[in-house]
Write an enzyme that holds these catalytic residues in place. Structure first.
Site, mmCIF file in Angstrom:
data_model
loop_
_atom_site.group_PDB
_atom_site.id
_atom_site.type_symbol
_atom_site.label_atom_id
_atom_site.label_comp_id
_atom_site.label_asym_id
_atom_site.label_seq_id
_atom_site.Cartn_x
_atom_site.Cartn_y
_atom_site.Cartn_z
ATOM 1 C CB CYS A 1 -0.929 0.000 1.204
ATOM 2 S SG CYS A 1 -1.721 -1.590 1.441
ATOM 3 C CG HIS B 1 -6.268 2.400 0.513
ATOM 4 N ND1 HIS B 1 -5.102 2.941 0.012
ATOM 5 C CD2 HIS B 1 -5.884 1.381 1.335
ATOM 6 C CE1 HIS B 1 -4.058 2.275 0.507
ATOM 7 N NE2 HIS B 1 -4.505 1.322 1.305
#
Lengths: 387, 90
Positions: free
Chosen positions: A87, A336
């Site tokens: 991420c 996200h």
């Protein structure tokens, strides 16, 4: 090392972009950033793109060459490199681009990030994301990402008295900020009661504690500061770029309620910028789960360890508070798309420092920070930007 | 390097109960996952087989031999260690 500035930015709308493929998203954001910077293709020396798992999400690897191709740059044969740190892939792409310019090796460099996550079922997406954890020592025994952060949350609550409502307040604040951001995935305001009555995912974390599955892309254009004003009226300087690593598995950490990678990256970044946490006006931090933002604002040094929940509850991280945290809506409300998040954070801070953030503008914002985490804290990146 | 066999008994440092899992583990939900500190010192992650209500930070656990996963109906079965409550474990 020479000073580096951001001379152009672009970001797609975040959300379920069923109308756009991965390459469509990159083209949309790349064109926006290049037009914003006013550079031509011939001027670009290198591309870096953050992408966590094109192979799992859309069965496409070799994203570096793909984005150069679909940006119309294939005939120029510009080096294009995909970087991956789960991420934190976007933040790492920004750092690689920064290093290329700062070292003097390249002048105009693009840092992009992209993830197309909604083409697979939620179970497949959860497993692709779980690959950011330790496959042999965590996932093999049934760990999921929400589960790892839930175990951090439970211990933080036990040790520091952080409450269920304080965690919920992170989501409430970020939805409030996100509803003022045109590119955000969610434009709905929520209440504490909505969060604490939403379905359990991994106790004590519930659906509204978690960032969503998102499609999106973002790009920024970097140049040496001494020529930045040729391209842009308000270049934004990158005062610091820092990266740190830690054990992949949560259980091997020195302290389960502290992300030491964040602590070390932040220390290095503040030393480079010759600033302190109190100098930051606006910050985009990694709130993949509500507890993630509490950890971030403590480990970056905005608040003492254990007081992140209380500070959030008191409004000290809202727009108008001590430090405006996640004005974009954060990962929670803006969305996200994992590889794009680190670049979107820089996009938001650039808008804030230029004074172009519309209804969510932080008054007189001069110094901003981005904080991007890979996995449960195996990687952290911190960048400090200034007007 | 010397091979060392842990006793397998330990203490729950923190835990969660998982209600939404990856495809391989969906059939087990809800299940408990914990970070366990073995009595010899090292920590690891594992499932604890008991009701969610009986989970507590600081609870004692002992190892149990269980199926951890299967590669489909006819595929390989993975065996390994889960944990069970053991208030009487030394």
């Amino acid at each position: 090392m020479r000073p580096v500035s951001i001379i152009g930015v672009g970001c797609t709308r975040f959300g379920e972009r069923w109308d756009s493929s991965l390459r469509d998203l990159v083209v949309e954001t790349g064109i926006a950033a290049i037009e914003d910077a006013g550079v031509t293709g011939e001027a670009i020396d290198a591309l870096y793109v953050g992408n966590m798992s094109g192979g799992r999400f859309v069965e496409q690897e070799h994203i570096g060459a793909l984005i150069a191709d679909y940006a119309g740059l294939s005939r120029l044969h510009i080096p294009s490199t995909r970087v991956e740190a789960a991420c934190a892939s976007g933040g790492l792409a920004l750092r690689e681009a920064f290093l290329a310019v700062a070292s003097g090796y390249a002048d105009i460099v693009i840092a992009a990030g992209v993830e197309k996550m909604t083409d697979v079922s939620s179970g497949v997406a959860a497993d692709a994301l779980a690959a950011a954890a330790d496959r042999e020592w965590e996932c093999f025994f049934g760990a999921t990402f929400p589960a790892l952060y839930a175990m951090i949350a439970r211990l933080h609550m036990r040790r520091y008295g952080t409450t269920r409502e304080q965690l919920a307040q992170v989501a409430v604040k970020n939805h409030h900020h996100g509803h003022m951001n045109p590119i955000a995935q969610y434009h709905t305001e929520i209440k504490v009661e909505d969060v604490i009555s939403s379905p359990l995912v991994a106790d004590p974390l519930r659906v509204l504690d978690c960032s969503p599955i998102t499609d999106g892309a973002a790009a920024v254009v970097l140049a040496p500061s001494d020529i930045a004003s040729r391209y842009c009226d308000t270049p934004i300087r990158i005062l610091a770029s820092a990266q740190a690593s830690d054990s992949l598995a949560l259980h091997d950490r020195r302290d389960i309620t502290t992300l030491d990678a964040t602590v070390y990256a932040a220390k290095k970044a503040f030393a480079q910028a010759r600033l302190t946490p109190q100098d930051i006006d606006v910050a985009e931090v990694h709130d993949c789960f509500t507890i993630g933002e509490i950890l971030a604002i403590e480990d970056l040094g905005f608040f003492p360890k254990g007081e992140g929940g209380k500070a959030t509850e008191e409004g000290r991280t809202s727009i108008g508070g001590d430090v405006a945290v996640n004005t974009s809506g954060g990962l929670k409300a803006c969305g996200h798309p994992v590889g794009a998040t680190g670049i979107k954070q820089a996009y938001e801070i650039v808008l804030q420092l230029r004074g172009e953030a519309g209804k969510r503008q932080v008054v007189d914002a001069e110094v901003g920070l981005t904080h991007n985490v890979g996995g449960s804290g195996g990687t952290a990146l911190v960048h400090i930007l200034s007007r | 390097m010397e091979e060392y066999r842990f006793r397998g008994t330990g203490t729950v440092i923190t835990y969660t109960t998982i209600y939404s899992a990856t495809e391989d583990f969906e059939r087990l939900t809800p299940y408990n996952l914990a970070i366990i500190q073995l009595d010899e010192g090292p920590k690891l992650t594992g499932q604890v087989v008991c009701s969610p209500e009986s989970m507590k930070i600081g609870m004692r656990v002992r190892p149990v031999f269980r199926i951890l996963g299967k590669e489909g109906e006819r595929g390989i079965i993975y065996y390994g260690t889960k944990f069970a409550p053991a208030e009487d474990a030394p």
